[in-house]
Write an enzyme that holds these catalytic residues in place. Structure first.
Site, PDB file in Angstrom:
ATOM      1  N   CYS A  22      29.681  43.840 108.242  1.00  0.00           N
ATOM      2  CA  CYS A  22      29.979  45.094 109.016  1.00  0.00           C
ATOM      3  C   CYS A  22      30.700  46.250 108.216  1.00  0.00           C
ATOM      4  CB  CYS A  22      31.157  44.431 109.862  1.00  0.00           C
ATOM      5  SG  CYS A  22      31.789  46.042 111.107  1.00  0.00           S
ATOM      6  N   SER A 122      23.339  44.846 119.609  1.00  0.00           N
ATOM      7  CA  SER A 122      23.173  44.230 118.314  1.00  0.00           C
ATOM      8  C   SER A 122      22.636  42.731 118.301  1.00  0.00           C
ATOM      9  CB  SER A 122      24.355  44.301 117.386  1.00  0.00           C
ATOM     10  OG  SER A 122      24.687  45.672 117.286  1.00  0.00           O
ATOM     11  N   ARG A 134      26.709  37.028 112.129  1.00  0.00           N
ATOM     12  CA  ARG A 134      27.187  37.503 113.319  1.00  0.00           C
ATOM     13  C   ARG A 134      27.933  36.367 114.087  1.00  0.00           C
ATOM     14  NH1 ARG A 134      26.227  42.757 114.219  1.00  0.00           N
ATOM     15  NH2 ARG A 134      26.819  42.612 116.126  1.00  0.00           N
ATOM     16  N   CYS A 255      17.986  60.683 113.042  1.00  0.00           N
ATOM     17  CA  CYS A 255      18.789  61.701 111.841  1.00  0.00           C
ATOM     18  C   CYS A 255      18.612  61.463 110.477  1.00  0.00           C
ATOM     19  CB  CYS A 255      20.094  61.265 112.304  1.00  0.00           C
ATOM     20  SG  CYS A 255      21.529  62.040 111.006  1.00  0.00           S
ATOM     21  N   CYS A 261      21.549  66.285 106.912  1.00  0.00           N
ATOM     22  CA  CYS A 261      22.757  65.914 107.968  1.00  0.00           C
ATOM     23  C   CYS A 261      22.581  66.962 109.080  1.00  0.00           C
ATOM     24  CB  CYS A 261      24.008  65.582 107.307  1.00  0.00           C
ATOM     25  SG  CYS A 261      24.333  64.200 106.261  1.00  0.00           S
ATOM     26  N   CYS A 276      30.471  62.219 110.455  1.00  0.00           N
ATOM     27  CA  CYS A 276      29.550  61.106 110.844  1.00  0.00           C
ATOM     28  C   CYS A 276      30.136  59.939 110.927  1.00  0.00           C
ATOM     29  CB  CYS A 276      28.483  61.245 109.493  1.00  0.00           C
ATOM     30  SG  CYS A 276      27.379  59.837 109.592  1.00  0.00           S
ATOM     31  N   ASP A 277      29.330  58.686 111.385  1.00  0.00           N
ATOM     32  CA  ASP A 277      30.285  57.692 111.771  1.00  0.00           C
ATOM     33  C   ASP A 277      29.940  56.755 110.404  1.00  0.00           C
ATOM     34  OD1 ASP A 277      27.366  57.331 111.918  1.00  0.00           O
ATOM     35  OD2 ASP A 277      27.674  55.603 113.127  1.00  0.00           O
ATOM     36  N   CYS A 320       7.674  64.652  94.251  1.00  0.00           N
ATOM     37  CA  CYS A 320       7.161  63.459  94.793  1.00  0.00           C
ATOM     38  C   CYS A 320       5.961  63.669  95.972  1.00  0.00           C
ATOM     39  CB  CYS A 320       8.107  62.546  95.208  1.00  0.00           C
ATOM     40  SG  CYS A 320       7.687  60.939  96.214  1.00  0.00           S
ATOM     41  N   CYS A 330      18.587  58.650 104.252  1.00  0.00           N
ATOM     42  CA  CYS A 330      20.026  58.649 104.871  1.00  0.00           C
ATOM     43  C   CYS A 330      20.907  59.279 103.756  1.00  0.00           C
ATOM     44  CB  CYS A 330      20.535  57.618 105.737  1.00  0.00           C
ATOM     45  SG  CYS A 330      22.166  57.948 106.302  1.00  0.00           S
TER      46      CYS A 330
END
Length: 370
Positions: A22, A122, A134, A255, A261, A276-277, A320, A330
């Protein structure tokens, strides 16, 4: 102001599971205050009033955690009632919740269906992969409880998709994982590369996903997905869907595929706001919804240089051939080089995958109508 996207933590970092990988638990441990508890009424009212006043066109409230359902169903009922009471005419309101599903019952699912809340559930594919990492607080696997939640959501008519974390183990068993999800009828799937702990060298955990493993995973999953598509069975894999849009000349909606971002707002239970989280850390705090106007929160983002940093294109990326599809991925997966954001950790994986899949991605665009 454009449409608003708010990520809300109604129960802060509290969670009833103890998943080994997590990221959010790791993030919480690295803050001055790991858990702010349940979001109080004054924060809820500030969030609703200020977001409805600022948004143009639409506003989206995405509840996450920790485990957001720990805030209780009454919290969500009051939140949506307040929005319905105060939303101006013509403003589109969207809801989503990211949950481990273990606390969902029939009453929860009826509510989620009634309010048209998109549920991200999830579920790491099959029992072996899911239960390995999990587990609940007593060390028990949670696969059966999550599948039960999925069936309750289906019966209630709630819209949901399955979010699967790609660990090193799952990457090696993607054929059985994808097969299990398809046999279960889970049409909407999203696969998310596992994150290593903050401020630690990558690859050091049992679950860590290496670039080589991720490249093979993408190729193997694509083969499975494409074979199903050729046989007239379409399964929505979010990453592949976005790539099909991109090779058709359309922008991605995900995203992490935009190359920069977006303007998001993570709002903690105490009202603190972050960009952002993945960056809910003390050093990225933009302000507090109780104390600051929306314009002041945006100035806090600008002071951090958060969006501007993400716009930097490394020289290697400029040359590239795959940059138009990759866009350096990200920000959370980009590595720092001499104090600036550099190349994506999974660069080699993406290059390998695009070279392998591009001709068929173009054919997919024709098969799916672009």
């Amino acid at each position: 102001m454009p449409p608003l996207n708010l990520l809300l933590k109604p129960a802060s970092s509290a969670c009833n599971l103890r998943c080994s990988y997590c990221f959010y638990a790791d993030e919480a441990r690295k803050r001055r205050v790991p858990n702010y508890g349940r979001m109080p009424e004054e924060v809820v009212r500030a969030v609703v009033d200020k977001s409805l006043a600022a948004a143009e066109g639409s506003v989206a409230y995405l509840f996450q955690g920790g485990e957001p359902t720990l805030a209780g169903l009454d919290f969500f009922r009051r939140f949506t009632a307040l929005v319905e009471e105060r939303a101006p005419r013509g403003l589109a309101v969207h809801y989503a919740v990211q949950t481990n599903g273990t606390l969902l019952d029939e009453e929860w699912c009826r509510f989620l269906a009634e309010k048209k809340v998109l549920v991200g559930l999830s579920l790491d594919g099959n029992r072996a992969c899911h239960d390995r990492y999990r587990k609940d607080g007593e060390g028990r696997g949670t696969y059966d409880r999550v599948v039960r939640a999925a069936r309750l959501l289906e019966r209630a008519g709630a819209e949901f998709n399955v979010l699967t974390v790609v660990t090193s183990q799952l990457a090696r068993h993607i054929q059985s994982v994808f097969g299990a999800l398809c046999r279960a009828g889970f049409r909407f799937q999203q696969y998310i590369p596992c994150l290593d702990p903050l401020e630690e060298d990558r690859g050091g955990e049992a679950y860590s996903l290496t670039p080589a493993q991720y490249g093979e995973f993408l190729k193997n999953l694509f083969d499975l997905w494409y074979r199903e598509l050729e046989q007239g069975r379409y399964w929505s894999v979010r990453y592949f869907d976005n790539l099909v849009h991109m090779v058709s000349g359309q922008p991605p909606e995900q995203c992490s595929m935009l190359g920069r971002c977006g303007m998001q707002y993570l709002i903690e239970a105490d009202g603190s706001v972050y960009p952002c989280d993945f960056y809910g850390l003390d050093g990225y705090r933009m302000g507090n919804v109780l104390e600051n106007t929306w314009a002041e929160l945006d100035r806090g983002r600008e002071a951090l240089g958060f969006v501007e940093q993400s716009c930097r294109v490394p020289e290697e990326c400029r040359a590239c051939r795959w940059y138009g599809l990759c866009r350096n991925g990200c920000r959370r997966d980009r590595e720092w080089e001499d104090g600036v954001l550099g190349k994506n950790y999974y660069c080699a994986a993406y290059a390998d995958f695009f070279a392998y899949a591009l001709p068929r991605l173009r054919r997919c665009a024709a098969l799916l109508g672009g």
